[in-house]
Design an enzyme around this catalytic site. Sequence first.
Site, short mmCIF file in Angstrom:
data_model
loop_
_atom_site.label_atom_id
_atom_site.label_comp_id
_atom_site.label_asym_id
_atom_site.label_seq_id
_atom_site.Cartn_x
_atom_site.Cartn_y
_atom_site.Cartn_z
N THR A 72 26.66 56.29 12.22
CA THR A 72 26.70 57.61 11.59
C THR A 72 26.01 58.64 12.47
O THR A 72 26.51 59.75 12.68
CB THR A 72 26.01 57.54 10.22
OG1 THR A 72 26.70 56.57 9.42
CG2 THR A 72 26.03 58.88 9.51
N ASN A 151 38.67 51.47 9.36
CA ASN A 151 37.87 50.37 8.82
C ASN A 151 38.29 49.93 7.43
O ASN A 151 37.88 48.88 6.96
CB ASN A 151 36.40 50.80 8.80
CG ASN A 151 36.20 52.12 8.09
OD1 ASN A 151 36.72 53.15 8.50
ND2 ASN A 151 35.47 52.09 6.99
N HIS A 208 25.85 46.34 14.56
CA HIS A 208 25.77 45.54 13.33
C HIS A 208 27.15 45.15 12.82
O HIS A 208 27.28 44.31 11.94
CB HIS A 208 24.92 46.25 12.26
CG HIS A 208 25.61 47.31 11.46
ND1 HIS A 208 26.31 47.02 10.31
CD2 HIS A 208 25.69 48.64 11.63
CE1 HIS A 208 26.78 48.16 9.80
NE2 HIS A 208 26.42 49.16 10.59
N THR A 244 10.48 57.41 19.68
CA THR A 244 10.21 56.15 20.38
C THR A 244 11.37 55.18 20.23
O THR A 244 11.84 54.94 19.12
CB THR A 244 8.91 55.53 19.82
OG1 THR A 244 7.85 56.46 20.03
CG2 THR A 244 8.58 54.21 20.49
N CYS A 332 36.54 53.57 -8.80
CA CYS A 332 35.39 53.14 -9.59
C CYS A 332 34.29 52.57 -8.71
O CYS A 332 33.16 52.43 -9.15
CB CYS A 332 35.81 52.11 -10.62
SG CYS A 332 37.13 52.72 -11.68
C1 LIG Z 1 34.54 53.34 11.46
C2 LIG Z 1 33.12 53.45 10.98
N1 LIG Z 1 32.39 54.52 11.33
C3 LIG Z 1 31.11 54.66 10.93
C4 LIG Z 1 30.50 53.71 10.14
C5 LIG Z 1 29.08 53.96 9.68
O1 LIG Z 1 28.21 53.00 10.13
P1 LIG Z 1 26.67 53.03 9.78
O2 LIG Z 1 26.59 53.05 8.30
O3 LIG Z 1 26.15 51.80 10.39
O4 LIG Z 1 26.10 54.26 10.36
C6 LIG Z 1 31.22 52.58 9.77
C7 LIG Z 1 30.60 51.54 8.91
O5 LIG Z 1 31.00 51.33 7.78
C8 LIG Z 1 32.56 52.44 10.18
O6 LIG Z 1 33.29 51.38 9.83
S1 FES Z 2 34.23 53.95 -13.14
FE1 FES Z 2 36.35 53.89 -13.29
S2 FES Z 2 36.65 52.86 -15.18
FE2 FES Z 2 34.53 52.90 -14.98
#
Ligand SMILES: Cc1ncc(COP(=O)(O)O)c(C=O)c1O
Ligand code: FES
Lengths: 391, 131
Positions: A72, A151, A208, A244, A332
């Site tokens: 991010t 993703n 990660h 750092t 949801c």
């Molecule tokens: C394509 C993509 N960009 C950005 C992120 C954000 O990663 P992070 O939460 O480790 O900053 C993710 C993770 O879900 C991702 O799949």
């Molecule tokens: S949040 Fe969508 S039905 Fe409960």
Amino acid sequence: MDKVYLDYAATTPVRPEVVEAMRPYWGEKFGNASSLHSFGKEARIAVEEAREKIASILNAETEEIVFTGSITESDNLAILGLTGRFPEKVGQLITSEIEHHAVLDTFITLEKRGYRVSYLPVNQEGQVNLKALEEALRTKTLLVSVMSANNEVGTIEPVEEIGEIINAFNKGKKDWRVYFHTDAAAFFEYLPLDVKRLKVDLLSLGPHKFGGPKGVGVLYVKKDVSLSPLYFGGHQEFGLCPGTEAVPLIVGAAKAFELASKEKEENKNRVTVLRDRLIKGVLEKIPGVFLTGDAERRLPGLASFSFRDVEGEAVLLRLDKEGIAASSGSACTSGELKPSHVLLAMGIPPEEAHGSVRFSLGRETTKEDIDYVLEKLPRVIEDIRKMTPKL
Amino acid sequence: MSDLSNLYSEKVLDHFQNPRNLGEIKNPDGVGTVGNRVCGDIMRLFIKVEEKNGEEIIKDVKFQTLGCGAAIATSSIATELIKGKPLSQALALTNKAIAEALGGLPKAKMHCSVLAADAVKKAIEDFRRKK
Ligand SMILES: Cc1ncc(COP(=O)(O)O)c(C=O)c1O
Ligand code: FES
């Protein structure tokens, strides 16, 4: 009961080799990489060796690799760092409708501040429309940001073609050029990634997602691209990410890059077979379901579906009870009661987007895991459908 | 994409995994349908009403729900809360009472309890209209 983790796209377990590589840097080699003494020197060497290793894997120069705190942060630094170099609101920006929120929300914020932003549409498979890109490019376009692979649905985007289009557009221009950023977080683990071939200026990654630690991100910044920092304080990371350095995490990141890169081909082939087994099984065994995303140009580890007459969160909870971990882009589960922007952008109607379930496979996924899912899932869907009103 | 299961109380999960009074009533005295497909959640409540000592009592109740874990759990507990109760009491059932009976709901899920309370009211209105 052994649990079946099929949410590798969310995050992955840190590999033992990575834990081992990080170990000395928590206690024994705890120095601040900026310190002059031997403790500091030891840490500095570790950070710079990690940088060098990652650079060589991505076919970048060492000084083109910047360590950040997360994917991010890499995305934000790329986008805000570039726009920040120019007087306020200068230049039009282009991104796609299916970006991760780390990119999308950054552009939405810039739009609120007065920038002009074009959001490229995608087709039903989630492929960004290149024609729309060509049409959106303007004399004063500053930045194009399109993810390398999505993703949520796993569609691989035509980033090389995008790089070509931008390159052609820039040709002959002297006092202005379009920059290209791609979020490659979902892409790196199984697919060849060479920053020079991609013709990108900025590229975000995070270990990660492939066996490395959380809390560290990577941003590739091409040599001739200058960014302004988002915050201030130290000279670390070329002044772009002051503070750092997280030495153990950076060392762990490099180890994860090294392992993933070495095993790319082998892991890709193994995981693709399992993914296809899952897709085939689900489509055969369960009525009223379709695959979301591109069937061919798809991440090796990702299978995402939309099940009719069920709500994704209910499926996740039932699967969790069976020891299966997956995720969903349903309204949801979003906290904002809107189905995933990715599915909607692909033209999937909201009532179908509600039934979205994503399985993402990884290094430790076995054939037995997939068969276990194929054994449990039909019943789970059937049970939930029994609760659905017949209107 | 996030998994909200850890934010649910044990009671919510229990009602979700083992819904009470699930299904349909043939020839119901009242039906309440709330929500819609585009929003992702639909709840349907069927009631059978019986007169006892001059009072109208909910003799039987069943539900069908398309929705998240909370939507299913709130429908399930709502049926428990009104079964065997006089209509006047069932009508007074608030979404807050439903959420409390479940040991609380995550904030983002409170609207699911509103849906359940509305379904009860609608089913009773439907009964009254038909009468
Ligand atoms: C394509 C993509 N960009 C950005 C992120 C954000 O990663 P992070 O939460 O480790 O900053 C993710 C993770 O879900 C991702 O799949
Ligand atoms: S949040 Fe969508 S039905 Fe409960």
